[in-house]
Scaffold this motif. Structure first.
Motif, short mmCIF file in Angstrom:
data_model
loop_
_atom_site.label_atom_id
_atom_site.label_comp_id
_atom_site.label_asym_id
_atom_site.label_seq_id
_atom_site.Cartn_x
_atom_site.Cartn_y
_atom_site.Cartn_z
N ALA A 166 0.81 -1.22 0.00
CA ALA A 166 0.00 0.00 0.00
C ALA A 166 0.84 1.26 0.00
N GLU A 167 1.94 1.25 0.77
CA GLU A 167 2.68 2.50 1.02
C GLU A 167 4.01 2.61 0.29
N ALA A 168 4.56 1.47 -0.07
CA ALA A 168 5.87 1.49 -0.74
C ALA A 168 5.92 0.39 -1.79
N PRO A 169 4.99 0.44 -2.77
CA PRO A 169 4.89 -0.67 -3.73
C PRO A 169 6.17 -0.86 -4.56
N GLY A 170 6.90 0.24 -4.77
CA GLY A 170 8.15 0.12 -5.53
C GLY A 170 9.14 -0.78 -4.81
N LEU A 171 9.23 -0.63 -3.49
CA LEU A 171 10.15 -1.47 -2.71
C LEU A 171 9.73 -2.93 -2.77
N LEU A 172 8.42 -3.14 -2.68
CA LEU A 172 7.94 -4.52 -2.68
C LEU A 172 8.16 -5.18 -4.04
N SER A 173 8.02 -4.43 -5.11
CA SER A 173 8.21 -5.09 -6.41
C SER A 173 9.69 -5.40 -6.63
N ILE A 174 10.59 -4.55 -6.13
CA ILE A 174 12.02 -4.89 -6.19
C ILE A 174 12.28 -6.15 -5.36
N ALA A 175 11.71 -6.15 -4.14
CA ALA A 175 11.92 -7.30 -3.25
C ALA A 175 11.47 -8.59 -3.92
N ARG A 176 10.30 -8.55 -4.54
CA ARG A 176 9.76 -9.77 -5.15
C ARG A 176 10.64 -10.24 -6.31
N ALA A 177 11.12 -9.29 -7.10
CA ALA A 177 11.99 -9.68 -8.22
C ALA A 177 13.31 -10.25 -7.67
N ALA A 178 13.83 -9.65 -6.61
CA ALA A 178 15.12 -10.10 -6.06
C ALA A 178 15.02 -11.52 -5.52
N ARG A 179 13.85 -11.86 -4.98
CA ARG A 179 13.68 -13.20 -4.40
C ARG A 179 13.87 -14.30 -5.44
N GLY A 180 13.60 -13.98 -6.69
CA GLY A 180 13.74 -14.98 -7.75
C GLY A 180 15.03 -14.81 -8.54
#
Ligand SMILES: N[C@@H](CCC(=O)N[C@@H](CS)C(=O)NCC(=O)O)C(=O)O
Length: 210
Positions: free
Chosen positions: A183-197
């Motif tokens: 909700a508040e920092a979607p850019g960080l979460l999308s980086i995090a999700r890409a990094a996990r893979g």
């Protein structure tokens, strides 16, 4: 051979992912429930008086702690710059700035708020303290998010991947939790999700967050 004192999903994951990325062989030792198990805490404190993980034993037998120090050291000994931009790269200042920001400002909010009764005796006051510390952590994450927005992705530093992406991969699993980041920092979460893979770290990530 390295030995990493760890718990799946805890901060040791930040180092485990890097060891996996570099393909450095490592023994994983469960540190135990450090907040609940006094014996586990004492066992680890004998090696690292802070009783925190990551605690890494180097092949020489020397003990190393502090994820940021370990991050820089692993780049040194491998002679690689794929997780830590080299001294003369344009990304170096931002890398160092945000690496230290994360470990010096955000990480301590967990130290103080994970079990606030270690620092604030009264139960009611401890709950309020935790709420304030957690709210402060959200402000800090918003500052990170604003900085990352300027780089325009796809990674924390812009076009190039780095250890900062691995910090995000792990730390966005913690308070204030993924829903807040979405909700508040979607850019960080999308980086995090890409990094996990990211190739080389996906299996270590899955071990930590099955
Ligand atoms: N500054 C340390 C922080 C490590 C840390 O706080 N680890 C947590 C687990 S995620 C821990 O071991 N907490 C136990 C405690 O603080 O007593 C680092 O960057 O490695």
């Amino acid at each position: 051979m390295f030995t990493l004192y760890q718990m799946p999903g805890w901060g040791s994951a930040i180092v485990e992912l890097q060891l996996a990325h570099y393909n450095l062989p490592c023994d994983l030792v469960e540190a135990g429930e450090l907040f609940e198990d006094a014996e586990a805490r004492d066992r680890l404190a004998a090696i690292n008086p802070l009783a925190q993980i990551p605690t890494l034993i180097l092949p020489s037998g020397e003990v190393m702690t502090e994820s940021a120090a370990i991050t820089l050291y692993l780049a040194d000994i491998t002679g690689r710059d794929d997780l830590v931009p080299g001294p003369s790269t344009p990304e170096r200042p931002a890398f160092l700035r945000w690496l230290v920001f994360i470990v010096a400002n955000i990480y301590p909010t967990f130290t103080y708020a994970d079990v606030p009764t270690r620092f604030v005796a009264d139960g009611g006051a401890a709950a309020a303290f935790r709420e304030r510390v957690d709210s402060y952590a959200k402000d800090l994450w918003r500052q990170v998010a604003a900085a990352v927005e300027e780089t325009r992705g796809p990674w924390f530093l812009g076009p190039r991947f780095s250890a900062l992406d691995l910090y995000l991969a792990v730390m966005t699993r913690w308070r204030p939790r993924e829903e807040w980041f979405a909700a508040e920092a979607p850019g960080l979460l999308s980086i995090a999700r890409a990094a996990r893979g990211f190739p080389g770290v996906a299996a270590a990530y899955a071990r930590n967050f099955p």
